[in-house]
Scaffold this motif. Structure first.
Motif, PDB file in Angstrom:
ATOM      1  N   ALA A   1       8.150  -3.535   0.644  1.00  0.00           N
ATOM      2  CA  ALA A   1       8.414  -3.058   2.060  1.00  0.00           C
ATOM      3  C   ALA A   1       6.947  -3.713   2.578  1.00  0.00           C
ATOM      4  O   ALA A   1       6.055  -2.818   2.078  1.00  0.00           O
ATOM      5  N   ALA A   2       6.969  -4.796   3.288  1.00  0.00           N
ATOM      6  CA  ALA A   2       5.672  -5.359   3.413  1.00  0.00           C
ATOM      7  C   ALA A   2       4.965  -4.238   4.239  1.00  0.00           C
ATOM      8  O   ALA A   2       3.505  -4.387   4.092  1.00  0.00           O
ATOM      9  N   THR A   3       5.166  -3.458   4.826  1.00  0.00           N
ATOM     10  CA  THR A   3       4.553  -2.303   5.529  1.00  0.00           C
ATOM     11  C   THR A   3       4.760  -1.068   4.745  1.00  0.00           C
ATOM     12  O   THR A   3       6.079  -0.846   4.217  1.00  0.00           O
ATOM     13  N   GLY A   4       3.864  -0.220   4.687  1.00  0.00           N
ATOM     14  CA  GLY A   4       4.134   1.178   4.334  1.00  0.00           C
ATOM     15  C   GLY A   4       4.108   1.483   2.720  1.00  0.00           C
ATOM     16  O   GLY A   4       3.848   0.163   1.983  1.00  0.00           O
TER      17      GLY A   4
ATOM     18  N   GLU B   1      -6.024  15.286  -2.188  1.00  0.00           N
ATOM     19  CA  GLU B   1      -6.646  14.350  -1.182  1.00  0.00           C
ATOM     20  C   GLU B   1      -7.135  13.126  -1.925  1.00  0.00           C
ATOM     21  O   GLU B   1      -7.481  12.396  -1.314  1.00  0.00           O
ATOM     22  N   ARG B   2      -6.949  13.054  -3.076  1.00  0.00           N
ATOM     23  CA  ARG B   2      -7.323  11.913  -4.144  1.00  0.00           C
ATOM     24  C   ARG B   2      -6.211  11.124  -4.334  1.00  0.00           C
ATOM     25  O   ARG B   2      -6.384   9.974  -4.959  1.00  0.00           O
ATOM     26  N   VAL B   3      -4.890  11.472  -3.873  1.00  0.00           N
ATOM     27  CA  VAL B   3      -3.780  10.691  -4.035  1.00  0.00           C
ATOM     28  C   VAL B   3      -3.397   9.880  -3.085  1.00  0.00           C
ATOM     29  O   VAL B   3      -3.818   9.992  -1.809  1.00  0.00           O
ATOM     30  N   ALA B   4      -2.974   8.492  -3.379  1.00  0.00           N
ATOM     31  CA  ALA B   4      -2.672   7.620  -2.416  1.00  0.00           C
ATOM     32  C   ALA B   4      -1.386   6.764  -2.872  1.00  0.00           C
ATOM     33  O   ALA B   4      -1.178   6.871  -3.999  1.00  0.00           O
ATOM     34  N   TYR B   5      -0.453   6.322  -1.756  1.00  0.00           N
ATOM     35  CA  TYR B   5       0.675   5.632  -2.118  1.00  0.00           C
ATOM     36  C   TYR B   5       0.416   4.044  -1.615  1.00  0.00           C
ATOM     37  O   TYR B   5       1.448   3.395  -1.521  1.00  0.00           O
ATOM     38  N   ASP B   6      -0.777   3.776  -1.124  1.00  0.00           N
ATOM     39  CA  ASP B   6      -0.539   2.525  -0.461  1.00  0.00           C
ATOM     40  C   ASP B   6      -0.679   1.199  -1.350  1.00  0.00           C
ATOM     41  O   ASP B   6      -1.305   1.218  -2.525  1.00  0.00           O
ATOM     42  N   ARG B   7       0.188   0.568  -1.050  1.00  0.00           N
ATOM     43  CA  ARG B   7       0.612  -0.734  -2.169  1.00  0.00           C
ATOM     44  C   ARG B   7      -0.702  -1.645  -2.199  1.00  0.00           C
ATOM     45  O   ARG B   7      -0.863  -2.098  -3.485  1.00  0.00           O
TER      46      ARG B   7
END
Lengths: 242, 242
Positions: free
Chosen positions: A8-11, A26-32
């Motif tokens: 998904a190009a975005t998200g 707060e340390r967790v991220a799901y950014d591709r």
């Protein structure tokens, strides 16, 4: 060649129960982009799977191609056989497997960079600066010849960018001896801790030094093989450092 | 305080099916000194366990005290709760547990040093120089107050030798928020790959550069915390380089 899942190009990656920690959210991220950057700066992962009901964690090389990771190994090694036995794209050892519906082997693939030692005034707030990625999924054997070759090139280039085109490619015998396993980036999270110590306000006046010791990976000058022909030039992709 | 298993002063760790690889057996060792040396030069491990039948691999700090490893974390974090739920020295969350007979949580703790990128003439013989230790066992919660304090000191000193005596120790509230988990060194193996590329004889005349790019961990100059009082001296244990 099966198609890797379309990013998904975005998200970012979808959050799941497994990728939602109970602490330090707060340390967790799901950014591709962040996940890809962490994965692309390292080449050794720790691959976990379950054997006879018990966990096994082994270090191994990996590479990323789009939204798919690859690991490889001897087709005779126990973890790779476990993937084959669990089924895969082309079926397991029995052949004629059920294709993409095959169960594969559940794995957890984790990549960690250590960026610093964090020294606080209190023992309790000592920490590590790090960037990690945890991938949950099902590992499947890659049987498509073109994908296998592309994956093996990616594995060489992931550790030493530019090297795959500058060495002898695997021949048929070597290919037969090599198992390639794919793991799609679907259930993924990154975790990052950066910055200085988080001392409690009442500890700040204490007389202890506090701060961060930066940690990184260092590459020394390449050491030629004993039998390297004199005069063989160091390739450009190594001359620049690594 | 329960007693860590007495190291057989002579002899290595016993081989088991789990610690006997099917491939590259010449790289495996069970020597205690080698295992201890690999464990003592690193402080981040990858800890694997099984949750809901699936593998989970998380990076975490560890320390070695004799023949016992310790890891720690927030008593509220999921992996630490899993150990508590599985039972431990003082029983699980329900309290009044069965003591040392409690099942604990099966884990696999793996430590890996990357020492070099090995570039062979053939893609097939590309490799990594590394030293790794894999520990299979059952993690148990440490409830003895003295052992908990000693373990927490060891965790600080393992990453920064000398630091535990030069910071504020944990107070009662911090101790209550911290879970300490022990894993005995009983089923252990080391794996080491070192040296140059192992090219096939017929590949040696090929025109590709071959050799090793040495890899190591580097520590940069310590960076003081923003709120560090001016004039606070850098401790000796950091001045020497980590």
């Amino acid at each position: 060649m099966t198609t890797a899942p379309t990013p998904a190009a975005t998200g970012g990656y979808p959050r799941t129960d497994r990728t939602t920690p109970t602490r330090a959210r707060e340390r967790v991220a799901y950014d591709r982009e962040l996940v890809h950057a962490i994965l692309d700066q390292e080449y050794v992962c720790h691959l976990g799977f379950v054997r006879d009901g018990r966990p096994v964690v082994l270090p191994t090389l990996y590479a990323r191609v789009g939204e798919r990771l690859y690991v490889h190994g001897s087709s005779g090694s126990r973890p790779l056989r476990a993937v084959a036995d669990a089924g895969g794209e082309g079926g397991g050892r029995d052949g004629g497997g059920p294709g993409d519906d095959a169960p594969g082997l559940p794995v957890c693939l984790t990549v960690t960079h250590v960026d610093g030692l964090v020294l606080a005034r209190s023992a309790f707030h000592h920490s590590i600066n790090y960037r990690s990625v945890v991938v949950h999924g099902v590992a499947r054997q890659v049987t498509d010849p073109a994908e296998r070759v592309a994956a093996l090139d990616a594995l060489v280039d992931h550790a030493v960018p530019g090297r795959a085109a500058d060495c002898r490619s695997a021949d048929a015998k070597e290919l037969a001896a090599t198992a390639v396993v794919a793991l799609d980036l679907e259930e993924v999270s990154a975790k990052v801790r950066s910055g200085g110590p988080n001392d409690d306000a009442e500890d700040v006046p204490l007389p202890y030094w506090s701060g961060v010791v930066p940690v990184s990976r260092a590459y020394a000058a390449p050491v030629p093989a004993d039998d390297l022909a004199p005069g063989t030039p160091l390739p450009e992709y190594l001359a620049a450092g690594r």
